[in-house]
Each structure stands twice: as C-alpha cells, then as structure tokens.
Design a protein around this motif. Structure first.
Motif, mmCIF file in Angstrom:
data_model
loop_
_atom_site.group_PDB
_atom_site.id
_atom_site.type_symbol
_atom_site.label_atom_id
_atom_site.label_comp_id
_atom_site.label_asym_id
_atom_site.label_seq_id
_atom_site.Cartn_x
_atom_site.Cartn_y
_atom_site.Cartn_z
ATOM 1 N N UNK A 69 0.817 -1.214 0.000
ATOM 2 C CA UNK A 69 0.000 0.000 0.000
ATOM 3 C C UNK A 69 0.854 1.269 0.000
ATOM 4 N N UNK A 70 0.322 2.275 -0.696
ATOM 5 C CA UNK A 70 0.963 3.585 -0.695
ATOM 6 C C UNK A 70 1.136 4.073 0.739
ATOM 7 N N UNK A 71 2.233 4.751 0.968
ATOM 8 C CA UNK A 71 2.531 5.210 2.318
ATOM 9 C C UNK A 71 3.323 4.171 3.079
ATOM 10 N N UNK A 72 2.754 2.992 3.241
ATOM 11 C CA UNK A 72 3.470 1.896 3.890
ATOM 12 C C UNK A 72 4.695 1.502 3.070
ATOM 13 N N UNK A 73 4.502 1.390 1.739
ATOM 14 C CA UNK A 73 5.618 0.946 0.902
ATOM 15 C C UNK A 73 6.778 1.935 0.967
ATOM 16 N N UNK A 74 6.476 3.215 0.993
ATOM 17 C CA UNK A 74 7.539 4.211 1.094
ATOM 18 C C UNK A 74 8.403 4.004 2.326
ATOM 19 N N UNK A 75 7.777 3.648 3.427
ATOM 20 C CA UNK A 75 8.536 3.383 4.645
ATOM 21 C C UNK A 75 9.371 2.119 4.508
ATOM 22 N N UNK A 76 8.805 1.098 3.854
ATOM 23 C CA UNK A 76 9.560 -0.145 3.641
ATOM 24 C C UNK A 76 10.800 0.122 2.782
ATOM 25 N N UNK A 77 10.604 0.876 1.695
ATOM 26 C CA UNK A 77 11.730 1.173 0.792
ATOM 27 C C UNK A 77 12.806 1.956 1.529
#
Length: 357
Positions: free
Chosen positions: A329-337
């Motif tokens: 999900x957008x937002x979550x993925x940014x943190x994962x990356x």
C-alpha cells in the motif's frame, strides 16, 4: 557442433517443434542435444493446448518444466524502450523457465505451464540487435542505467544462465555485445552456470544475481541455485570479465523481514573482494503479485501464498491483461523502501543503489 550440457533441472522427454525452427541450424543443434526426446510438430510455439491454458496442468507444474521443451521461431523483432533496468529490452531468444519461482510473472501470460521455449532464428535476432545498437550512436549523457553504454536486457522472460544449457543463443549474444563499442548486454539470474566463466564477455555483459534472504528463497525460489552459491559466484564472474550487479528482489514484507535482509547483507559483505565491490550496484524491487498467479500457486504451492498474498498490506491495480496486480500500500511501501535502502547504505556503503521501488 552441438554439445550436450547436463542439467539436473532438465530431463527433456518431449520437444514441441515448429517445422521452420527444425530447419534452421540452431534448431538442428538443439534437437541434436536431446536425441531421445519425442518430437511433436506444432503450428505455433505459443498455441499448444496441452501446455497452455489447461488448468489440470497445475498439478504437473514442475514436471512439465522438467520434461518439456518448445522450439520455435521468433516472429516479431523489436527492441522495446525500458528506462529503468536497461535502455532497451532486446528481442527474446527464449521465454519460460525450468525453475519455478512462486512470484514469477511469466506464467500469468502463458496460463498453467511455462517450460522453456527457445527460438532458433538466432542469426536474425543477432542482426537486428546489432543494427539497432548501431543506430543509437554514442550515448551522449550518463544515467543510472550506465555511464557510457546503451544497455539491452537479453533475458526479460527467461533466465539466460539456464537457457545456456539448452542452446548457444546466450553465448552468441554475449559474443556480439563483446564487440559492440556502444552497447552492453544485461540479464538477471537465479542459476549459477559456471560454464559462462569460460566465455569472453570483455566487460560488455552485466550479470545481475538476484538475491533475497535464505528463508524467503527456500520458500519462494523453487529449483534455483542456493543464495550462498550465487553470492560465492560473484567474485568469479567479475574475474572472468563480467560486470556483476545484484538484484535485491523481490522484497517480501513479513515478520522479521528487515532483520533477515541485514543478515543477507552481512553475508554478501563478507564474500566480496575488492574488485567486485568497486563495480557493484543494486536494483531493489519490492514484490508485485497477481490474482491469477495467486490462483495458480494455490494449486501447487499454497504455502508460498501465505507471504505473497497479504490483502491487509497490499492494494490492487488492474493489469494490462485484465487481471489484478497487488503491491504494498501507498505510504506503507515508502517506509519499507526507506528502511531497506537505509540498511543497504549502512551495511554495504560501496554498493550504489541504481533504483528502488
């Protein structure tokens, strides 16, 4: 003269053959490598009902990959612009695979089976690629793909290291790029084929070893070379004249995922010599899954879907083929990356991150 290369992943018993492919020199060489295989004449390499589109084949997924080979002629020759991993996707000399990675996108297109299909019109493909590269001229501006050369991905729909055990197509491409002054070949692999160390790439072929934590690989990278073997091969391939990068792919989010990636980076750092470190770069690719592949996997490897299919973490987007692709999900993925790339910069400071998404 064709040579017989033994591979434990392949026990070819049936070859589906387009007549035009059997008449070409490369086609005859491939048929000679498997003299005991039954030959089944087919009108088209991509229309074989008993292989493609038959739901019953899910139960025979790995067996078909082991025992079947398709020999055809590549009809459409184009070099598609890419812009992320390579500048262009070269016309394929093969598609499908004898390995069985649970996240592979190729089966989404083929249906319920995807054994290796190899194309016999290699001279035509080589000529097209050479002319296309010639038209590009000198690359005027460096970018994240490469500072000097136009890069062509030669293995978009297959694993070139494994394809090299079936035919000499990959070797012919490596030799072609070895003499092109302005272009470079590139392919990702999960199969360590040390026969490639005897070739002469002359620095014009980039091998991208795909890596993930061993626990993920054991569950998801079915029939591939162990992660430790891939890491151990990097120095040898650099010494043989290849440019070697790594693909951290696919990144699967699960309990303990970041700790396991930290352990992988430590293993990689311990294994690499100075020459490999000096030229190392990475692509970081988080998992994209697909509803149709999810259904296929439930028929042969449901355990994989416990980590690949996570609706609570993923969002859906309609695919070009009409199905649904899911990604974090957008937002979550940014943190994962950000978490993973930060870990790479900390543990492998010499490894340039070419892109991450």
């Amino acid at each position: 003269m064709a040579t017989t290369i033994r591979n434990p992943l392949l026990d070819i018993r049936r070859i589906y053959v387009e007549p035009a492919a059997a008449e070409l020199p490369r086609g005859r060489e491939i048929l000679a490598r498997f003299p005991g295989a039954e030959r089944v004449e087919v009108e088209s390499h991509h229309r074989i009902p008993e292989l493609y589109g038959d739901e019953a084949n899910v139960a025979r997924w790995v067996r078909i990959k082991t025992e079947a080979l398709v020999l055809g002629v590549k009809k459409s020759l184009t070099a598609r612009p890419n812009g992320r991993s390579a500048h262009f996707i070269a016309p394929s000399t093969a598609n499908g695979c004898a390995m069985a990675c649970a996240y592979c996108y190729v089966p989404r297109r083929k249906g319920y089976s995807n054994p290796i299909t190899v194309f016999a019109n290699i001279e035509q493909i080589l000529g097209y690629v050479e002319r296309h590269a010639g038209r590009q001229g000198v690359m005027a501006e460096a970018g994240q793909i490469d500072p000097h050369a136009w890069v062509y991905d030669i293995g978009e729909n297959s694993d070139c290291s494994l394809d090299a055990t079936v035919s000499d197509n990959v070797r012919d491409l490596v030799e072609l790029f070895g003499r092109l002054p302005n272009a470079k070949a590139s392919f990702a692999t999960k199969h360590v084929n040390r026969d490639l160390l005897g070739w002469e790439p002359r620095g014009r072929t980039r091998v991208r070893f795909s890596l993930m934590p061993a626990a993920d690989s054991k569950l998801l990278d079915i029939r591939t070379s162990p992660i430790a073997d891939r890491i151990a091969a990097i120095d040898d391939f650099v010494a043989a004249g290849y440019e070697v990068h790594v693909n951290f792919s696919p990144v699967v989010v699960r309990d303990g995922w970041l700790e396991d990636w930290a352990e992988l980076f430590e293993q990689l750092d311990d294994a690499l010599g100075a020459e490999a470190r000096a030229q190392l770069a990475a692509e970081v690719i988080f998992l994209t899954h697909n509803d149709r592949l999810h259904q296929v996997n439930l028929g042969w490897h449901p355990k994989a879907e416990e980590v690949l299919w996570r609706p609570e973490l993923q969002q859906a987007k309609r695919s070009e083929t009409g199905g649904w692709n899911v990604r974090y999900r957008n937002g979550h993925k940014g943190r994962y990356v950000a978490a993973l790339t930060g870990l790479i910069e900390e543990r492998l400071p010499y490894c340039r991150i070419r892109y991450a998404f």
